[in-house]
Design an enzyme around this catalytic site. Structure first.
Site, PDB file in Angstrom:
ATOM      1  N   GLU A 162       2.071  -3.985  10.355  1.00 48.97           N
ATOM      2  CA  GLU A 162       1.738  -3.932   8.931  1.00 48.97           C
ATOM      3  C   GLU A 162       2.781  -3.134   8.173  1.00 48.97           C
ATOM      4  O   GLU A 162       3.032  -3.347   7.001  1.00 48.97           O
ATOM      5  CB  GLU A 162       0.354  -3.321   8.697  1.00 48.97           C
ATOM      6  CG  GLU A 162       0.017  -3.309   7.190  1.00 48.97           C
ATOM      7  CD  GLU A 162      -1.308  -2.674   6.826  1.00 48.97           C
ATOM      8  OE1 GLU A 162      -1.720  -1.707   7.499  1.00 48.97           O
ATOM      9  OE2 GLU A 162      -1.919  -3.156   5.871  1.00 48.97           O
ATOM     10  N   GLU A 163       3.426  -2.183   8.862  1.00 46.23           N
ATOM     11  CA  GLU A 163       4.370  -1.283   8.192  1.00 46.23           C
ATOM     12  C   GLU A 163       5.771  -1.881   8.036  1.00 46.23           C
ATOM     13  O   GLU A 163       6.624  -1.270   7.411  1.00 46.23           O
ATOM     14  CB  GLU A 163       4.473   0.037   8.978  1.00 46.23           C
ATOM     15  CG  GLU A 163       3.172   0.805   9.082  1.00 46.23           C
ATOM     16  CD  GLU A 163       2.568   1.139   7.712  1.00 46.23           C
ATOM     17  OE1 GLU A 163       1.351   1.317   7.662  1.00 46.23           O
ATOM     18  OE2 GLU A 163       3.307   1.201   6.719  1.00 46.23           O
ATOM     19  N   LEU A 208      -1.974   2.232  12.010  1.00 44.38           N
ATOM     20  CA  LEU A 208      -2.977   3.212  11.605  1.00 44.38           C
ATOM     21  C   LEU A 208      -3.768   2.643  10.430  1.00 44.38           C
ATOM     22  O   LEU A 208      -3.463   2.864   9.268  1.00 44.38           O
ATOM     23  CB  LEU A 208      -2.335   4.551  11.233  1.00 44.38           C
ATOM     24  CG  LEU A 208      -3.225   5.764  11.518  1.00 44.38           C
ATOM     25  CD1 LEU A 208      -3.603   5.857  13.005  1.00 44.38           C
ATOM     26  CD2 LEU A 208      -2.546   7.048  11.105  1.00 44.38           C
ATOM     27  N   ASP A 209      -4.814   1.892  10.806  1.00 43.75           N
ATOM     28  CA  ASP A 209      -5.621   1.208   9.784  1.00 43.75           C
ATOM     29  C   ASP A 209      -6.583   2.210   9.132  1.00 43.75           C
ATOM     30  O   ASP A 209      -7.123   3.089   9.800  1.00 43.75           O
ATOM     31  CB  ASP A 209      -6.412   0.091  10.454  1.00 43.75           C
ATOM     32  CG  ASP A 209      -7.331  -0.575   9.464  1.00 43.75           C
ATOM     33  OD1 ASP A 209      -6.839  -1.309   8.615  1.00 43.75           O
ATOM     34  OD2 ASP A 209      -8.548  -0.299   9.512  1.00 43.75           O
ATOM     35  N   ASP A 237       0.840  -1.199   0.000  1.00 43.84           N
ATOM     36  CA  ASP A 237       0.000   0.000   0.000  1.00 43.84           C
ATOM     37  C   ASP A 237       0.879   1.254   0.000  1.00 43.84           C
ATOM     38  O   ASP A 237       1.976   1.236   0.554  1.00 43.84           O
ATOM     39  CB  ASP A 237      -0.871   0.035   1.274  1.00 43.84           C
ATOM     40  CG  ASP A 237      -1.894  -1.090   1.257  1.00 43.84           C
ATOM     41  OD1 ASP A 237      -2.326  -1.494   2.347  1.00 43.84           O
ATOM     42  OD2 ASP A 237      -2.214  -1.575   0.154  1.00 43.84           O
ATOM     43  N   ASP A 276      -1.665  -3.148  13.486  1.00 44.39           N
ATOM     44  CA  ASP A 276      -1.786  -2.253  12.344  1.00 44.39           C
ATOM     45  C   ASP A 276      -1.802  -0.858  12.966  1.00 44.39           C
ATOM     46  O   ASP A 276      -2.813  -0.459  13.545  1.00 44.39           O
ATOM     47  CB  ASP A 276      -3.078  -2.546  11.570  1.00 44.39           C
ATOM     48  CG  ASP A 276      -3.170  -1.683  10.321  1.00 44.39           C
ATOM     49  OD1 ASP A 276      -4.081  -1.919   9.506  1.00 44.39           O
ATOM     50  OD2 ASP A 276      -2.345  -0.760  10.173  1.00 44.39           O
ATOM     51  N   GLU A 285      -5.085  -7.686  11.906  1.00 45.34           N
ATOM     52  CA  GLU A 285      -6.372  -7.020  11.663  1.00 45.34           C
ATOM     53  C   GLU A 285      -7.521  -7.949  12.033  1.00 45.34           C
ATOM     54  O   GLU A 285      -8.298  -7.678  12.948  1.00 45.34           O
ATOM     55  CB  GLU A 285      -6.471  -6.564  10.192  1.00 45.34           C
ATOM     56  CG  GLU A 285      -5.524  -5.425   9.832  1.00 45.34           C
ATOM     57  CD  GLU A 285      -5.542  -5.052   8.343  1.00 45.34           C
ATOM     58  OE1 GLU A 285      -5.780  -5.930   7.502  1.00 45.34           O
ATOM     59  OE2 GLU A 285      -5.298  -3.864   8.044  1.00 45.34           O
ATOM     60  N   ASP A 292       1.016   7.159   9.051  1.00 48.97           N
ATOM     61  CA  ASP A 292       1.265   5.734   9.296  1.00 48.97           C
ATOM     62  C   ASP A 292       2.621   5.536   9.943  1.00 48.97           C
ATOM     63  O   ASP A 292       2.784   4.803  10.910  1.00 48.97           O
ATOM     64  CB  ASP A 292       1.311   4.997   7.937  1.00 48.97           C
ATOM     65  CG  ASP A 292      -0.056   4.561   7.484  1.00 48.97           C
ATOM     66  OD1 ASP A 292      -0.170   4.129   6.329  1.00 48.97           O
ATOM     67  OD2 ASP A 292      -0.997   4.674   8.290  1.00 48.97           O
TER      68      ASP A 292
END
Ligand code: P6P
Length: 335
Positions: free
Chosen positions: A93-94, A118-119, A64, A116, A275, A70
């Site tokens: 996630e990052e 900052l989803d 993404d 995550d 998530e 983020d």
């Protein structure tokens, strides 16, 4: 008479009293997350003012486009959890790989955080709510040794705590340690998360369904039939492209959130470890259900890699059960 304010810290400490074997480590870890959330909240609330908007341009481990906020959120949580020494490693996630945290004062950290940070971050630029999702595992390997992959790829059933922070019209932290779900709303005047929603229970059914209708023609037949059924029932479609916000509504008012497989995402888009599993633990603890579109219980799915994807149907138990009936009736697999 004013109702007594119960802060997140007080609640965590009080909850710990119920566990004789508690050493305070998990409590300190939860409090560290609360602190990081307050710092992130401050930045999220002024994102439009300090030019930390806009696409960073780099791509994160899931491909993404990364927003600057983020990165800020990711770094803040890692920084806060690195200071107390209660967390041995973080899956984010990052970050492509597991982040191993250094020992603090020789402490043997017992826990692993999956998150995550900052989803829903694509919503930041248009001022739509975003959220932090986290889950906490107790490491399986000996705390004096190196973190191992097995410490991080545990099933959702092994989670010792899960939670989310929704940075919205107000900022609320919702979490569970396996004995019910409680919500804490941030009171900016005192800078504390205060107990606002005790022992949250999801309604058995609701008037909302949440799915990206734009992918309708790309869903399998059984999902299209179930979505048609929701429409026939005149349920209200609410989908803002921020999982935390969409599921938060359903937790409070009842309904179902769906992210099925599509041609673009044959295994679903959402990540199982940081998530789907944390949100599934929260919803199940509140009396709801969370399954894949292939009818597996989310929390029981074996985790084989830290960025594994899953399809998901999560929310009110009666509605997840009804969706299951549609899959059983129309699925090509069962044909
Ligand atoms: P789509 C946000 O990017 C996210 O990870 C979830 O928060 C959200 O539910 C989903 O993706 C939205 O994906 O494909 O509908 O834009």
């Amino acid at each position: 008479m004013n109702k007594k304010i119960v802060t997140l810290d007080e609640f965590i400490i009080k909850s710990q009293k119920g566990h004789d074997d508690a050493t305070g480590s998990l409590s300190r870890l939860l409090r560290d997350i609360g602190i990081a959330s307050k710092i992130i909240n401050r930045e999220v609330n002024k994102a439009g003012l300090v030019n930390i908007l806009g696409v960073e341009g780099s791509e994160n481990s899931t491909g993404d486009m990364v927003q600057k906020l983020d990165i800020f959120a990711n770094e803040k949580i890692i920084e806060c959890l690195s200071m107390s020494g209660e967390c041995a490693a973080i899956v984010s996630e990052e970050n492509e790989d597991i982040i191993k945290l250094p020992s603090v004062n020789g402490k043997k950290a017992q826990y692993v955080l999956v998150m995550d940070p900052l989803d829903g971050s694509s919503n930041i630029d248009v001022n739509v709510s975003v959220g932090t999702i986290f889950g906490i595992y107790k490491r399986k390997s000996d705390a004096s040794g190196e973190i191992e992959l097995e410490d991080c790829i545990q099933t959702g059933l092994d989670l010792v705590a899960s939670g989310y922070v929704l940075y919205g019209t107000s900022t609320i932290l919702v979490y569970t340690t396996g004995s019910g779900v409680n919500g804490f709303t941030l009171d900016p005047s005192i800078g504390e998360f205060c107990l606002s929603h005790s022992d949250m229970k999801i309604p058995a059914a609701g008037n909302y369904y949440s799915v990206n209708q734009g992918y309708y023609l790309k869903f399998d037949l059984e999902m299209r039939r179930y979505i048609d059924h929701c429409s026939d029932l005149n349920l209200r479609l609410r989908y803002i492209g921020s999982m935390v916000s969409d599921i938060h509504r359903i937790l409070f008012q009842g309904g179902i959130f769906l992210y099925p497989n599509t041609r673009k995402y044959p295994h679903g888009k959402l990540r199982l470890l940081y998530e789907c599993n944390p949100m599934a633990m929260i919803v199940e603890q509140a009396g709801g259900k969370a399954i894949t579109c292939g009818l597996e219980r989310i929390l029981a799915i074996p985790v084989t890699n830290i960025h594994q994807k899953a399809t998901i149907a999560i929310g009110s138990p009666d509605m997840v059960d009804e969706m299951q009936k549609f899959v059983e009736r129309y699925s090509a697999v069962n044909a």
